[in-house]
Design an enzyme around this catalytic site. Structure first.
Site, mmCIF file in Angstrom:
data_model
loop_
_atom_site.group_PDB
_atom_site.id
_atom_site.type_symbol
_atom_site.label_atom_id
_atom_site.label_comp_id
_atom_site.label_asym_id
_atom_site.label_seq_id
_atom_site.Cartn_x
_atom_site.Cartn_y
_atom_site.Cartn_z
ATOM 1 N N HIS A 18 -9.003 6.864 2.428
ATOM 2 C CA HIS A 18 -9.522 7.139 3.777
ATOM 3 C C HIS A 18 -10.727 8.073 3.767
ATOM 4 C CE1 HIS A 18 -8.863 6.989 8.218
ATOM 5 N NE2 HIS A 18 -8.424 5.799 7.843
ATOM 6 N N TRP B 22 -11.715 12.241 7.676
ATOM 7 C CA TRP B 22 -10.258 12.055 7.729
ATOM 8 C C TRP B 22 -9.929 10.683 7.198
ATOM 9 C CZ3 TRP B 22 -7.295 8.534 10.443
ATOM 10 C CH2 TRP B 22 -7.971 7.734 11.368
ATOM 11 N N GLU C 283 -13.818 -1.159 6.103
ATOM 12 C CA GLU C 283 -13.157 -1.348 7.399
ATOM 13 C C GLU C 283 -13.957 -0.769 8.556
ATOM 14 O OE1 GLU C 283 -9.383 0.684 6.487
ATOM 15 O OE2 GLU C 283 -9.952 2.223 7.935
ATOM 16 N N ASP D 180 -4.987 3.866 -0.096
ATOM 17 C CA ASP D 180 -6.108 4.138 0.805
ATOM 18 C C ASP D 180 -6.448 5.627 0.762
ATOM 19 O OD1 ASP D 180 -7.941 4.236 2.826
ATOM 20 O OD2 ASP D 180 -6.677 3.279 4.351
ATOM 21 N N GLU E 129 -8.877 2.122 -1.973
ATOM 22 C CA GLU E 129 -9.633 1.804 -0.747
ATOM 23 C C GLU E 129 -10.379 3.008 -0.191
ATOM 24 O OE1 GLU E 129 -7.045 0.047 2.132
ATOM 25 O OE2 GLU E 129 -8.190 0.858 3.812
ATOM 26 N N TYR F 270 -2.999 11.549 6.122
ATOM 27 C CA TYR F 270 -3.319 10.197 6.550
ATOM 28 C C TYR F 270 -2.384 9.174 5.905
ATOM 29 C CZ TYR F 270 -5.102 5.620 6.582
ATOM 30 O OH TYR F 270 -5.154 4.276 6.730
ATOM 31 N N ARG G 297 -13.740 -5.311 3.258
ATOM 32 C CA ARG G 297 -12.651 -5.246 4.231
ATOM 33 C C ARG G 297 -13.068 -5.436 5.688
ATOM 34 N NH1 ARG G 297 -8.062 -3.548 3.981
ATOM 35 N NH2 ARG G 297 -8.074 -1.763 5.390
ATOM 36 N N ARG H 42 0.870 -1.177 0.000
ATOM 37 C CA ARG H 42 0.000 0.000 0.000
ATOM 38 C C ARG H 42 0.901 1.220 0.000
ATOM 39 N NH1 ARG H 42 -3.866 2.219 4.866
ATOM 40 N NH2 ARG H 42 -2.074 3.522 5.315
ATOM 41 N N GLU I 83 -4.445 -7.395 4.990
ATOM 42 C CA GLU I 83 -3.574 -6.276 5.387
ATOM 43 C C GLU I 83 -2.627 -6.723 6.498
ATOM 44 O OE1 GLU I 83 -5.719 -2.807 6.683
ATOM 45 O OE2 GLU I 83 -3.899 -1.604 6.871
#
Ligand SMILES: O=C(O)[C@H](O)[C@@H](O)[C@H](O)[C@H](O)CO
Ligand SMILES: [Mg+2]
Length: 403
Positions: free
Chosen positions: A213, A403, A263, A211, A237, A159, A284, A147, A340
């Site tokens: 986020h 975030w 997630e 990612d 992601e 992030y 995820r 990643r 992950e």
């Protein structure tokens, strides 16, 4: 086999973990992870005050009934606190059942579907060059998937990027939330350059992930997905917040970049529409937040009907108990994608001895009965809880953002 005791163990060997230990009259015990990053004590109190008293005296072999009892019975369904508590009970009960059967957990689930479990590592750098060095280091360590997150010119803290070279990225780093500033335009202009540089140096075999986020709107995510198509990512992601599942439709209609999400999901209802419409490619939701093995198995089976594969969340804020159980699940689940892997430090590993192993970019499952992870309660007691908060993000004009 009755549950005669239950303990909620909160420990902070560098970061906070909540573990549930269920002890039976047969002498067998099982453990489950209930860690909810930044909200740990909400779950430990939910367990201690509302779940543990009802577990004493229950038949430990009735996993499904206990799951339904805690989910339907509570009347207040779903949500991360409730589902993390249920997950911990479920994981501990599967651990006990596998120990009683004298089998590693993956055998109880249906046996091996693969020999080893591909993992992806985090590569971060303050700029593209230092990120490329991190990718090189991880390739050297054997990783087949990485990643990639790099600092963005003009954005101070971003992030996924460690504060100092060589450190690991850790979002929960302050007593009260740290405030970050975000610029979508700066980010969108920079990310394609990062992936162009990675492909140029490392070629096309390495799997690349990224990612977002949750920080884009659907049309911005579509733009990013299209822009990185030439670098064929393994996945993009959390490109948008997903309370509105339909958001994924628009992104899907514009790009062939594979999409991973989930997630922060806790139940099959959080992803049902996006799975059955084939708007995503990877789900995820981890065992600790998605209702344990019993419920995540339901999600994975449902996903398999729509060509959606698993790619479990596995940051250091999920304990080795979750990771150990995940490695068993990943070894069994037919529609596996990737796992992950953000390695726990040596101190955490010493509190949670385990038998899963990392080798050549993959996890190898252990053969000890149960999920193969234990907790050293004496060691755990040495590290009391320490509050740590996740950050908040604001746009440059001060507007509170994702975030
Ligand atoms: O993909 C990931 O690993 C995640 O996005 C994490 O870094 C989360 O931010 C963290 O788990 C929050 O608790
Ligand atoms: Mg993520």
């Amino acid at each position: 086999m009755k549950i005669i005791d239950a303990r909620v163990i909160v420990t902070c060997p560098g970061r906070n973990f909540v573990t549930l230990k269920l002890i039976t009259d047969s002498g067998l015990y099982g453990i489950g992870d209930a860690t909810l990053n930044g909200r740990e004590l909400a779950v430990s109190s939910y367990l201690e005050e509302h779940v543990v008293p009802a577990l004493i005296g229950r038949d430990a072999s009735r996993i499904e009934d206990t799951w339904q009892y805690l989910y339907r019975g509570a009347y207040w369904r779903r949500g991360p606190v409730t589902m993390s508590a249920i997950s911990a009970v479920d994981m501990a009960l599967w651990d006990i059942k596998a120990k009683a059967a004298q089998m590693p957990l993956y055998q109880l689930l249906g046996g091996k579907s693969r020999e080893r479990v591909m993992t992806y590592a985090h590569c971060t750098g303050k700029d593209i060059d230092s990120c490329l060095e991190e990718v090189a280091r991880h390739v050297e360590l054997g990783y087949k998937a990485v990643r990639v997150q790099a600092g963005i010119p003009g954005i101070k803290t971003i992030y996924g990027v460690a504060k100092h070279e060589g450190e690991r990225y850790e979002p929960a780093d302050a007593d009260i939330p740290a405030e970050h500033v975000w610029s979508t335009e700066k980010y969108l202009n920079h990310v394609p350059q990062l992936f162009a540089a990675v492909r140029e140096r490392f070629g096309h075999d390495l799997h690349l992930l990224h990612d977002v986020h949750h920080r884009l709107t659907p049309i911005e995510a579509a733009r990013l997905g299209k822009a990185v198509e030439p670098y064929h990512l393994f996945w993009l992601e959390d490109c948008v917040p997903a309370e509105n599942q339909e958001s994924l439709r628009l992104i899907r209609e514009h790009t062939t970049t594979p999409l991973a999400i989930g997630e922060v999901f806790n139940s099959i209802h959080d992803c049902r529409e996006m799975i059955q419409n084939q708007w995503i490619d990877y789900i995820r939701t981890p065992l600790t937040h998605g209702g344990g093995i019993t419920h995540v198995r339901r999600i994975a089976d449902f996903a398999s009907l729509y060509h959606v594969r698993t790619g479990f969340h596995g940051p250091t804020d999920l304990s080795p108990v979750c990771l150990g159980a995940a490695v068993h699940f990943d070894t069994w689940v037919p529609n596996f994608g990737v796992q992950e892997h953000m390695p726990h430090d040596a101190l955490t590993d010493s509190v949670f001895p385990h038998d899963y192993r990392f080798e050549d970019g993959h996890f190898l499952v252990g053969e000890s009965p149960g999920h193969g992870v234990d907790i050293d309660e004496e060691a755990a007691a040495k590290y009391p809880f320490k509050r740590a908060s996740l950050p908040v993000n604001r746009l440059e004009d001060g507007t509170l953002w994702h975030w």
